[in-house]
Design an enzyme around this catalytic site. Structure first.
Site, PDB file in Angstrom:
ATOM      1  CG  HIS A   1      -2.004  -1.071   1.151  1.00 23.40           C
ATOM      2  ND1 HIS A   1      -2.448  -1.632  -0.009  1.00 23.40           N
ATOM      3  CD2 HIS A   1      -2.725  -1.680   2.155  1.00 23.40           C
ATOM      4  CE1 HIS A   1      -3.384  -2.530   0.258  1.00 23.40           C
ATOM      5  NE2 HIS A   1      -3.564  -2.595   1.552  1.00 23.40           N
TER       6      HIS A   1
ATOM      7  CG  HIS B   1      -7.773  -0.494   2.956  1.00 25.27           C
ATOM      8  ND1 HIS B   1      -8.398  -1.306   3.883  1.00 25.27           N
ATOM      9  CD2 HIS B   1      -6.703  -1.186   2.538  1.00 25.27           C
ATOM     10  CE1 HIS B   1      -7.699  -2.426   4.029  1.00 25.27           C
ATOM     11  NE2 HIS B   1      -6.661  -2.381   3.210  1.00 25.27           N
TER      12      HIS B   1
ATOM     13  CD  GLU C   1      -7.959  -3.676  -0.045  1.00 27.19           C
ATOM     14  OE1 GLU C   1      -6.785  -3.402  -0.335  1.00 27.19           O
ATOM     15  OE2 GLU C   1      -8.250  -4.542   0.810  1.00 27.19           O
TER      16      GLU C   1
HETATM   17  C1  GLA Z   1      -4.891  -5.316   2.422  1.00 24.77           C
HETATM   18  C2  GLA Z   1      -3.862  -6.365   2.463  1.00 24.77           C
HETATM   19  C3  GLA Z   1      -4.010  -7.080   3.743  1.00 24.77           C
HETATM   20  C4  GLA Z   1      -3.929  -6.138   4.897  1.00 24.77           C
HETATM   21  C5  GLA Z   1      -4.959  -5.139   4.815  1.00 24.77           C
HETATM   22  C6  GLA Z   1      -4.887  -4.148   5.960  1.00 24.77           C
HETATM   23  O1  GLA Z   1      -6.131  -5.854   2.231  1.00 24.77           O
HETATM   24  O2  GLA Z   1      -3.920  -7.257   1.386  1.00 24.77           O
HETATM   25  O3  GLA Z   1      -3.031  -8.052   3.843  1.00 24.77           O
HETATM   26  O4  GLA Z   1      -2.712  -5.476   4.902  1.00 24.77           O
HETATM   27  O5  GLA Z   1      -4.826  -4.495   3.576  1.00 24.77           O
HETATM   28  O6  GLA Z   1      -4.496  -4.683   7.152  1.00 24.77           O
END
Ligand code: GLA
Length: 351
Positions: free
Chosen positions: A111, A185, A315
């Site tokens: 991210h 998110h 997402e």
């Molecule tokens: C995304 C990632 C997960 C986790 C979440 C937040 O979905 O793929 O592994 O990091 O964000 O915790």
């Protein structure tokens, strides 16, 4: 109606940030902060017409910067960039030049790295449009930030449309070639927190394949059919129905069947409240994350403790680690190109 603005507290470095509230003609509400472009509150009606807050979040910015939040990095409600999801070892090569970006998830970059767009303050301009009230957010990610090449200008427009859709438009341009994968998110709980988890929500994903990952959640390159596996949501299934067969819970990228134009990415229905969510996007993939790492250490709005599976994320995105996967759809934005993408979360009710 023009969005209203209210203080949302001070960040740890003393900057005052704001919360903008968008209200549409039907009385639905979206509250968004210029801190991380965070969607803090989303009020949508249930089948009886009662408004309920269907996203996880905190009462002010300190909730998003608490030590417990920083330790567990749940990215609750935030805009994600430059590169949503993972880049293996934070390394990639563009036009023969090797880059190393910040690593923050085991050996990988997640991210956007240790300080991604989820921790930045954005310029915010409230407005109105024919569809409904808007909030325009802008951020310049400088050349070299977190190791990424090029000055990248990003504009995100939230629109709370009068048909109860929350629409997110992303636009970006750069002065050097850079990987780009922008997403959102939000954690949804369509039961407005009345149920402690989202396991009874029914999910449909129009995706016949998903990207298989290794133990560090980096794709192997294989796009595996979902048929006969707990990843098969072609017909609606309760999220919790087969989650026990997926070690750790769902945290995977599905390959959407019809990647051309604005296409369906998911439909979710909460039988208890009647609320339904239809996600459409122009992106080729969607990561379903079922709040696997929430462990009760965070207490959100209304003193609700966020335990495992308290919310789910959808997402919309390009596939993880695309810069290192020549067969995946391209994620490199080049100078002169204008990136534009749109994801819409449309809410309705069922009897
Ligand atoms: C995304 C990632 C997960 C986790 C979440 C937040 O979905 O793929 O592994 O990091 O964000 O915790």
């Amino acid at each position: 109606m023009m969005p209203t603005v209210a203080p949302f507290g001070k960040t740890t470095d003393g900057t005052e940030v704001q919360l903008f509230t968008l209200i549409n003609q039907r009385g639905a509400q979206a509250a968004i902060s210029n801190y991380a472009g965070t969607l803090v509150r989303l009020l949508m009606p249930d089948r009886a017409g009662r408004l309920g807050d269907i996203v996880l979040g905190f009462d002010d910015v300190s909730g998003y910067q608490s030590p417990a939040f920083r330790e567990s990095t749940p990215y609750i409600g935030a805009l994600i960039g430059r590169y949503g999801n993972r880049i293996a070892r934070g390394r990639f090569i563009i036009d023969g030049k090797a880059y190393q970006v910040g690593v923050n998830n085991g050996p990988n970059s997640l991210h956007g790295g240790p300080v991604g767009f989820d921790q930045r303050i954005w310029q915010a301009v409230p407005g109105t449009s024919a569809a409904g009230p808007t909030l325009t957010l802008q951020y310049r990610s400088s050349d070299g930030e977190q190791g990424y090449p090029g000055n990248l200008d990003v504009t995100v427009v939230y629109t709370l449309a009068d048909d109860n859709a929350l629409k997110i438009d992303y636009t970006a341009s750069t002065d050097q070639a850079t990987p780009l994968n922008l997403t959102h998110h939000a954690y949804f709980n369509l039961n407005a927190g009345l149920s402690q988890n989202i396991l009874a929500h029914e999910l449909m994903l129009p995706a016949e394949r998903y990207t298989v990952v290794d133990t560090t959640q980096i794709p192997t390159g294989e796009l595996r059919p979902v048929a006969g596996t707990p990843f098969d949501f072609l017909e609606p299934h309760a999220i919790g129905g087969r989650i026990g067969q997926v070690p750790g819970g769902y945290d995977h990228n599905w390959v959407l069947n019809s990647p051309i134009g604005q296409h369906p990415a998911a439909i979710v229905h909460d039988p208890a409240s009647g609320r339904a969510l239809a996600v459409t996007t122009d992106q080729p993939g969607v990561q379903l994350y079922t709040g696997n790492f929430l462990d009760g250490s965070l207490k959100g709005k209304g003193d609700i403790v966020y335990g495992q599976h308290a919310g789910f994320c959808l997402e919309t995105q390009h596939f993880p680690d695309s810069p290192n996967q020549p067969r995946f759809p391209d994620t490199i934005l080049r100078p002169g190109q204008i990136f534009h993408s749109c994801t819409s979360y449309h809410f309705s009710v069922r009897p």
